[in-house]
Scaffold this motif. Structure first.
Motif, PDB file in Angstrom:
ATOM      1  N   MET A   1      38.598  81.572  49.222  1.00 21.79           N
ATOM      2  CA  MET A   1      39.607  81.355  48.182  1.00 21.79           C
ATOM      3  C   MET A   1      40.971  81.005  48.755  1.00 21.79           C
ATOM      4  O   MET A   1      41.875  80.612  48.050  1.00 21.79           O
ATOM      5  N   PHE A   2      41.159  81.152  50.064  1.00 24.60           N
ATOM      6  CA  PHE A   2      42.481  80.963  50.662  1.00 24.60           C
ATOM      7  C   PHE A   2      42.665  79.528  51.132  1.00 24.60           C
ATOM      8  O   PHE A   2      42.708  79.233  52.330  1.00 24.60           O
ATOM      9  N   LYS A   3      42.804  78.627  50.145  1.00 25.39           N
ATOM     10  CA  LYS A   3      43.000  77.215  50.461  1.00 25.39           C
ATOM     11  C   LYS A   3      43.664  76.532  49.263  1.00 25.39           C
ATOM     12  O   LYS A   3      43.687  77.069  48.165  1.00 25.39           O
ATOM     13  N   GLY A   4      44.204  75.342  49.500  1.00 22.04           N
ATOM     14  CA  GLY A   4      44.764  74.561  48.404  1.00 22.04           C
ATOM     15  C   GLY A   4      46.054  75.125  47.847  1.00 22.04           C
ATOM     16  O   GLY A   4      46.974  75.470  48.589  1.00 22.04           O
ATOM     17  N   LEU A   5      46.116  75.230  46.533  1.00 20.42           N
ATOM     18  CA  LEU A   5      47.309  75.724  45.837  1.00 20.42           C
ATOM     19  C   LEU A   5      47.044  77.108  45.256  1.00 20.42           C
ATOM     20  O   LEU A   5      46.204  77.273  44.373  1.00 20.42           O
ATOM     21  N   SER A   6      47.776  78.089  45.758  1.00 22.83           N
ATOM     22  CA  SER A   6      47.734  79.442  45.189  1.00 22.83           C
ATOM     23  C   SER A   6      49.011  79.643  44.398  1.00 22.83           C
ATOM     24  O   SER A   6      50.112  79.691  44.957  1.00 22.83           O
ATOM     25  N   ALA A   7      48.884  79.729  43.070  1.00 22.97           N
ATOM     26  CA  ALA A   7      50.032  79.762  42.171  1.00 22.97           C
ATOM     27  C   ALA A   7      50.456  81.196  41.877  1.00 22.97           C
ATOM     28  O   ALA A   7      49.633  82.019  41.474  1.00 22.97           O
ATOM     29  N   PHE A   8      51.748  81.472  42.052  1.00 21.05           N
ATOM     30  CA  PHE A   8      52.290  82.818  41.884  1.00 21.05           C
ATOM     31  C   PHE A   8      53.154  82.880  40.623  1.00 21.05           C
ATOM     32  O   PHE A   8      54.315  82.451  40.635  1.00 21.05           O
ATOM     33  N   PRO A   9      52.625  83.415  39.532  1.00 20.02           N
ATOM     34  CA  PRO A   9      53.391  83.446  38.280  1.00 20.02           C
ATOM     35  C   PRO A   9      54.360  84.624  38.195  1.00 20.02           C
ATOM     36  O   PRO A   9      54.211  85.639  38.869  1.00 20.02           O
ATOM     37  N   LEU A  10      55.345  84.460  37.338  1.00 14.99           N
ATOM     38  CA  LEU A  10      56.206  85.568  36.937  1.00 14.99           C
ATOM     39  C   LEU A  10      55.406  86.637  36.199  1.00 14.99           C
ATOM     40  O   LEU A  10      54.382  86.346  35.579  1.00 14.99           O
ATOM     41  N   THR A  11      55.908  87.873  36.253  1.00 10.04           N
ATOM     42  CA  THR A  11      55.481  88.899  35.302  1.00 10.04           C
ATOM     43  C   THR A  11      56.653  89.104  34.358  1.00 10.04           C
ATOM     44  O   THR A  11      57.637  89.775  34.701  1.00 10.04           O
ATOM     45  N   PRO A  12      56.652  88.505  33.171  1.00 10.61           N
ATOM     46  CA  PRO A  12      57.813  88.606  32.288  1.00 10.61           C
ATOM     47  C   PRO A  12      57.898  89.959  31.587  1.00 10.61           C
ATOM     48  O   PRO A  12      56.876  90.601  31.302  1.00 10.61           O
ATOM     49  N   PHE A  13      59.121  90.358  31.297  1.00  9.55           N
ATOM     50  CA  PHE A  13      59.392  91.635  30.640  1.00  9.55           C
ATOM     51  C   PHE A  13      60.069  91.413  29.292  1.00  9.55           C
ATOM     52  O   PHE A  13      60.723  90.392  29.065  1.00  9.55           O
ATOM     53  N   THR A  14      59.937  92.403  28.416  1.00 15.92           N
ATOM     54  CA  THR A  14      60.695  92.424  27.174  1.00 15.92           C
ATOM     55  C   THR A  14      62.051  93.066  27.455  1.00 15.92           C
ATOM     56  O   THR A  14      62.246  93.710  28.496  1.00 15.92           O
ATOM     57  N   PRO A  15      63.022  92.937  26.542  1.00 15.13           N
ATOM     58  CA  PRO A  15      64.326  93.589  26.750  1.00 15.13           C
ATOM     59  C   PRO A  15      64.219  95.111  26.895  1.00 15.13           C
ATOM     60  O   PRO A  15      65.100  95.737  27.487  1.00 15.13           O
ATOM     61  N   ASP A  16      63.148  95.707  26.368  1.00 12.85           N
ATOM     62  CA  ASP A  16      62.962  97.154  26.465  1.00 12.85           C
ATOM     63  C   ASP A  16      62.344  97.577  27.794  1.00 12.85           C
ATOM     64  O   ASP A  16      62.176  98.772  28.047  1.00 12.85           O
ATOM     65  N   GLY A  17      61.973  96.604  28.650  1.00 14.16           N
ATOM     66  CA  GLY A  17      61.402  96.937  29.950  1.00 14.16           C
ATOM     67  C   GLY A  17      59.897  97.007  29.989  1.00 14.16           C
ATOM     68  O   GLY A  17      59.323  97.415  31.012  1.00 14.16           O
ATOM     69  N   ASP A  18      59.248  96.633  28.900  1.00 17.60           N
ATOM     70  CA  ASP A  18      57.788  96.577  28.897  1.00 17.60           C
ATOM     71  C   ASP A  18      57.324  95.194  29.353  1.00 17.60           C
ATOM     72  O   ASP A  18      58.087  94.224  29.315  1.00 17.60           O
ATOM     73  N   ILE A  19      56.072  95.104  29.765  1.00 16.74           N
ATOM     74  CA  ILE A  19      55.515  93.801  30.112  1.00 16.74           C
ATOM     75  C   ILE A  19      55.373  92.973  28.843  1.00 16.74           C
ATOM     76  O   ILE A  19      54.841  93.441  27.837  1.00 16.74           O
ATOM     77  N   ASP A  20      55.845  91.746  28.897  1.00 16.15           N
ATOM     78  CA  ASP A  20      55.697  90.826  27.767  1.00 16.15           C
ATOM     79  C   ASP A  20      54.341  90.139  27.928  1.00 16.15           C
ATOM     80  O   ASP A  20      54.227  89.081  28.539  1.00 16.15           O
ATOM     81  N   GLU A  21      53.318  90.780  27.384  1.00 13.14           N
ATOM     82  CA  GLU A  21      51.960  90.307  27.610  1.00 13.14           C
ATOM     83  C   GLU A  21      51.726  88.913  27.032  1.00 13.14           C
ATOM     84  O   GLU A  21      51.059  88.081  27.658  1.00 13.14           O
ATOM     85  N   ALA A  22      52.268  88.644  25.860  1.00 11.32           N
ATOM     86  CA  ALA A  22      52.068  87.332  25.245  1.00 11.32           C
ATOM     87  C   ALA A  22      52.694  86.238  26.110  1.00 11.32           C
ATOM     88  O   ALA A  22      52.100  85.166  26.312  1.00 11.32           O
ATOM     89  N   ALA A  23      53.887  86.501  26.652  1.00 11.56           N
ATOM     90  CA  ALA A  23      54.547  85.519  27.521  1.00 11.56           C
ATOM     91  C   ALA A  23      53.768  85.336  28.818  1.00 11.56           C
ATOM     92  O   ALA A  23      53.626  84.211  29.317  1.00 11.56           O
ATOM     93  N   PHE A  24      53.270  86.432  29.369  1.00  9.41           N
ATOM     94  CA  PHE A  24      52.479  86.350  30.600  1.00  9.41           C
ATOM     95  C   PHE A  24      51.240  85.484  30.392  1.00  9.41           C
ATOM     96  O   PHE A  24      50.922  84.628  31.227  1.00  9.41           O
ATOM     97  N   LEU A  25      50.576  85.659  29.275  1.00  5.42           N
ATOM     98  CA  LEU A  25      49.382  84.857  28.998  1.00  5.42           C
ATOM     99  C   LEU A  25      49.730  83.384  28.786  1.00  5.42           C
ATOM    100  O   LEU A  25      48.972  82.496  29.175  1.00  5.42           O
ATOM    101  N   ARG A  26      50.894  83.116  28.198  1.00  8.33           N
ATOM    102  CA  ARG A  26      51.314  81.715  28.038  1.00  8.33           C
ATOM    103  C   ARG A  26      51.517  81.053  29.404  1.00  8.33           C
ATOM    104  O   ARG A  26      51.156  79.885  29.606  1.00  8.33           O
TER     105      ARG A  26
END
Length: 298
Positions: free
Chosen positions: A1-26
């Motif tokens: 698996m260690f070849k090509g393009l390995s994409a590193f996404p943000l883990t977005p948060f809500t203003p309250d400090g929780d994970i913004d799951e809907a944004a992460f999935l987008r």
């Protein structure tokens, strides 16, 4: 698996400090649609150091459900070895295909202590491990001799190096110098996006990419040119992104710029970073929007 393009996404948060799951999935939807070669979940841009164990487990579970057939690597960095082992168990239970391990510390670590960490983890887990060499955040610098010792351990699959020299000949020499120290089965990946073209042309096997975590089509074109051996095209495509690299330098790294860009694209809210990190000003966001549009980043 260690070849090509390995994409590193943000883990977005809500203003309250929780994970913004809907944004992460987008964000993940963009990467899956572009068919990146792998996902690098909970890297530095993914804010792993700011998350609780339960939050990290949740992010890995969400990402695996979204990834489909795309391999997923999960960072398991933590201060203590016990924490790392617990996080490794969680990541494997969530379906991780590989683990990303930095040498995090509060007290300055010795080379023997870092070797023991990787030895312990590599013998504990059942999936391959990528060595995360990132002195800018961990404040530990790997020597090539230490890389060689670690790379000989079981299940070590790749080394994520922090850029290469700016001169192409020196970059090639740097990669070859490291390659002589490690088994042929262990790949070398370049990070620090401004060095991507230099690293890929110098012989790196994979680009561990922040840019690819939000603009996968843009990054994939570079990785595909490298896979074809088209060094000239790699150089053209990466040098074209100089305005983006300049933004990274101006704002102390990539995470604030990527967070702003994700908000500009409507993928996240305007304040999606974990506190105490703060969003960039409206003026800076306008500048970033201009760069995103002018470069046609996607």
């Amino acid at each position: 698996m260690f070849k090509g393009l390995s994409a590193f996404p943000l883990t977005p948060f809500t203003p309250d400090g929780d994970i913004d799951e809907a944004a992460f999935l987008r964000i993940l939807e963009r990467l899956v649609s572009a068919e990146v070669d792998s996902l690098g979940v909970l890297g530095s841009t993914g804010s792993y150091a700011y998350l609780t164990r339960e939050q990290r487990k949740r992010v890995a579970t969400l990402a695996k459900a979204q990834a489909g057939a795309i391999p997923m690597m999960v960072s398991v960095g933590a201060i203590s070895t016990r924490q790392v082992l617990d996080l490794a168990d969680d990541a494997q239970h969530a379906g991780a295909d590989g683990l990303l391990l930095p040498a995090m510390s509060y007290q300055t670590l010795t080379e023997d202590e870092v070797y023991e960490l990787f030895d312990t983890v590599s013998r504990h887990v059942s999936v391959p491990v990528c060595v995360y060499d990132n002195p800018g955040t961990t404040h530990f610098t790997f020597s090539d001799e230490l890389h060689g010792r670690i790379a000989a351990l079981p299940r070590i699959g790749s080394i994520k190096i922090p850029g290469v020299p700016a001169d192409p000949a020196a970059a090639s020499a740097r990669v070859q110098q490291l390659r002589k120290k490690i088994p042929a089965s262990v790949t070398i990946g370049v990070s620090g996006d401004a060095f991507a073209g230099l690293g890929l042309n110098a012989g790196c096997d994979v680009w561990y990419s922040v840019c690819g975590g939000l603009f996968p089509h843009t990054a994939k074109a570079i990785a595909e040119a490298a896979a074809r051996g088209d060094n000239a095209q790699v150089t053209v495509l990466t040098e074209r992104l100089a305005p983006l690299w300049a933004l990274f330098r101006r704002h102390g790294g990539s995470i604030r710029v990527m967070a702003a860009a994700a908000g500009i694209l409507g993928l996240t809210g305007p304040a999606c970073l974990p506190r105490p990190l703060k969003p960039l000003s409206a003026a800076y966001c306008a500048e970033i929007a201009t760069v995103v549009e002018a470069l046609g980043l996607r």
